[in-house]
Design a protein around this motif. Structure first.
Motif, PDB file in Angstrom:
ATOM      1  N   ARG A  41       8.132  -6.122  -4.315  1.00 34.46           N
ATOM      2  CA  ARG A  41       9.455  -5.556  -4.602  1.00 34.46           C
ATOM      3  C   ARG A  41       9.759  -4.368  -3.691  1.00 34.46           C
ATOM      4  NH1 ARG A  41       7.757  -6.721  -9.985  1.00 34.46           N
ATOM      5  NH2 ARG A  41       7.250  -4.513 -10.313  1.00 34.46           N
ATOM      6  N   VAL A  42       8.746  -3.561  -3.386  1.00 32.02           N
ATOM      7  CA  VAL A  42       8.934  -2.437  -2.458  1.00 32.02           C
ATOM      8  C   VAL A  42       9.331  -2.958  -1.084  1.00 32.02           C
ATOM      9  CG1 VAL A  42       7.732  -0.610  -1.183  1.00 32.02           C
ATOM     10  CG2 VAL A  42       7.467  -0.782  -3.666  1.00 32.02           C
ATOM     11  N   ILE A  43       8.599  -3.940  -0.598  1.00 30.13           N
ATOM     12  CA  ILE A  43       8.902  -4.518   0.717  1.00 30.13           C
ATOM     13  C   ILE A  43      10.314  -5.084   0.743  1.00 30.13           C
ATOM     14  CG2 ILE A  43       8.317  -6.442   2.269  1.00 30.13           C
ATOM     15  CD1 ILE A  43       5.356  -5.901   1.481  1.00 30.13           C
ATOM     16  N   GLN A  44      10.692  -5.837  -0.271  1.00 36.28           N
ATOM     17  CA  GLN A  44      12.031  -6.438  -0.320  1.00 36.28           C
ATOM     18  C   GLN A  44      13.113  -5.368  -0.385  1.00 36.28           C
ATOM     19  OE1 GLN A  44      11.409  -8.975  -3.731  1.00 36.28           O
ATOM     20  NE2 GLN A  44      10.978 -10.755  -2.438  1.00 36.28           N
ATOM     21  N   THR A  45      12.868  -4.321  -1.157  1.00 38.37           N
ATOM     22  CA  THR A  45      13.849  -3.240  -1.274  1.00 38.37           C
ATOM     23  C   THR A  45      14.062  -2.568   0.076  1.00 38.37           C
ATOM     24  OG1 THR A  45      13.292  -2.862  -3.595  1.00 38.37           O
ATOM     25  CG2 THR A  45      14.383  -1.064  -2.430  1.00 38.37           C
ATOM     26  N   ILE A  46      12.979  -2.250   0.760  1.00 43.01           N
ATOM     27  CA  ILE A  46      13.090  -1.587   2.066  1.00 43.01           C
ATOM     28  C   ILE A  46      13.764  -2.514   3.079  1.00 43.01           C
ATOM     29  CG2 ILE A  46      11.792  -0.591   3.996  1.00 43.01           C
ATOM     30  CD1 ILE A  46       9.713   0.335   1.842  1.00 43.01           C
ATOM     31  N   LEU A  95       2.527   2.342   1.085  1.00 39.23           N
ATOM     32  CA  LEU A  95       2.896   0.967   1.457  1.00 39.23           C
ATOM     33  C   LEU A  95       3.737   0.957   2.726  1.00 39.23           C
ATOM     34  CD1 LEU A  95       3.735  -0.484  -2.060  1.00 39.23           C
ATOM     35  CD2 LEU A  95       1.787  -1.100  -0.609  1.00 39.23           C
ATOM     36  N   LEU A  96       4.659   1.872   2.822  1.00 36.86           N
ATOM     37  CA  LEU A  96       5.510   1.946   4.009  1.00 36.86           C
ATOM     38  C   LEU A  96       4.662   2.194   5.249  1.00 36.86           C
ATOM     39  CD1 LEU A  96       8.499   1.882   4.870  1.00 36.86           C
ATOM     40  CD2 LEU A  96       8.535   4.346   4.557  1.00 36.86           C
ATOM     41  N   HIS A  97       3.708   3.092   5.129  1.00 36.16           N
ATOM     42  CA  HIS A  97       2.833   3.407   6.261  1.00 36.16           C
ATOM     43  C   HIS A  97       1.983   2.210   6.662  1.00 36.16           C
ATOM     44  CE1 HIS A  97       0.208   5.717   8.871  1.00 36.16           C
ATOM     45  NE2 HIS A  97      -0.826   5.184   8.233  1.00 36.16           N
ATOM     46  N   SER A  98       1.444   1.500   5.680  1.00 38.95           N
ATOM     47  CA  SER A  98       0.506   0.430   5.985  1.00 38.95           C
ATOM     48  C   SER A  98       1.160  -0.923   6.272  1.00 38.95           C
ATOM     49  CB  SER A  98      -0.506   0.271   4.848  1.00 38.95           C
ATOM     50  OG  SER A  98       0.132  -0.159   3.665  1.00 38.95           O
ATOM     51  N   MET A  99       2.407  -1.120   5.871  1.00 40.31           N
ATOM     52  CA  MET A  99       3.009  -2.446   5.995  1.00 40.31           C
ATOM     53  C   MET A  99       4.256  -2.508   6.874  1.00 40.31           C
ATOM     54  SD  MET A  99       2.391  -4.292   2.450  1.00 40.31           S
ATOM     55  CE  MET A  99       0.760  -4.490   1.823  1.00 40.31           C
ATOM     56  N   SER A 100       4.679  -1.388   7.427  1.00 46.43           N
ATOM     57  CA  SER A 100       5.906  -1.383   8.236  1.00 46.43           C
ATOM     58  C   SER A 100       5.842  -2.343   9.412  1.00 46.43           C
ATOM     59  CB  SER A 100       6.213   0.026   8.743  1.00 46.43           C
ATOM     60  OG  SER A 100       6.695   0.812   7.699  1.00 46.43           O
ATOM     61  N   ALA A 101       4.766  -2.297  10.150  1.00 45.09           N
ATOM     62  CA  ALA A 101       4.657  -3.160  11.329  1.00 45.09           C
ATOM     63  C   ALA A 101       4.534  -4.627  10.937  1.00 45.09           C
ATOM     64  CB  ALA A 101       3.472  -2.734  12.183  1.00 45.09           C
ATOM     65  N   TYR A 147       5.552  -6.252   8.323  1.00 41.37           N
ATOM     66  CA  TYR A 147       6.757  -6.843   7.747  1.00 41.37           C
ATOM     67  C   TYR A 147       8.040  -6.399   8.448  1.00 41.37           C
ATOM     68  CZ  TYR A 147       3.723  -8.566   4.112  1.00 41.37           C
ATOM     69  OH  TYR A 147       2.722  -9.218   3.439  1.00 41.37           O
ATOM     70  N   ASP A 148       7.891  -5.725   9.584  1.00 43.49           N
ATOM     71  CA  ASP A 148       9.030  -5.249  10.374  1.00 43.49           C
ATOM     72  C   ASP A 148      10.028  -4.484   9.496  1.00 43.49           C
ATOM     73  OD1 ASP A 148      10.399  -4.877  12.769  1.00 43.49           O
ATOM     74  OD2 ASP A 148      11.641  -6.662  12.466  1.00 43.49           O
ATOM     75  N   LEU A 149       9.503  -3.526   8.737  1.00 39.50           N
ATOM     76  CA  LEU A 149      10.331  -2.761   7.816  1.00 39.50           C
ATOM     77  C   LEU A 149      11.115  -1.682   8.553  1.00 39.50           C
ATOM     78  CD1 LEU A 149       7.784  -2.246   4.894  1.00 39.50           C
ATOM     79  CD2 LEU A 149       9.575  -3.985   5.096  1.00 39.50           C
ATOM     80  N   PRO A 150      12.348  -1.445   8.139  1.00 40.35           N
ATOM     81  CA  PRO A 150      13.129  -0.355   8.725  1.00 40.35           C
ATOM     82  C   PRO A 150      12.669   0.986   8.128  1.00 40.35           C
ATOM     83  CG  PRO A 150      14.428  -1.448   7.045  1.00 40.35           C
ATOM     84  CD  PRO A 150      13.123  -2.201   7.162  1.00 40.35           C
TER      85      PRO A 150
END
Length: 103
Positions: free
Chosen positions: A7-12, A42-48, A50-53
């Motif tokens: 849900r965090v990934i989808q929200t971002i 999560l943002l730090h570890s998964m940004s790349a 999942y190509d998170l903004p």
């Protein structure tokens, strides 16, 4: 993957260009309002992966949270490029905060 993490990934991923969300706001949207620090991890570890903004996530005071000047400046430049206006290092959350329930 845990449901909260998904849900965090989808929200971002759904934060539109020119808007920002806070860590706490994302945590609440993902179902755990007290998990702002977990969102940061999560943002730090998964940004790349999942190509998170990542640059569209700021703290509750409307400030960029990076301590490193280079990272802070990069985030500010990315947001400026999307039309987000700053006063110093602060974003006007009334104007630029994305609320998935409203927008």
């Amino acid at each position: 993957m845990e449901a909260f993490t998904l849900r965090v990934i989808q929200t971002i991923q759904n934060i539109p260009a020119g808007k920002v969300m806070t860590y706490g706001q994302i945590a609440a949207q993902a179902g755990s309002p007290r998990a702002a620090r977990q969102v940061a991890r999560l943002l730090h570890s998964m940004s790349a992966k999942y190509d998170l903004p990542w640059h569209r996530v700021i703290n509750a005071a409307g400030k960029i949270s990076f301590q490193d000047e280079n990272h802070r400046q990069t985030q500010k430049e990315l947001l400026l490029g999307e039309g987000v206006v700053f006063t110093g290092m602060n974003v006007d959350l009334i104007r630029f905060r994305f609320d998935p329930g409203e927008d």
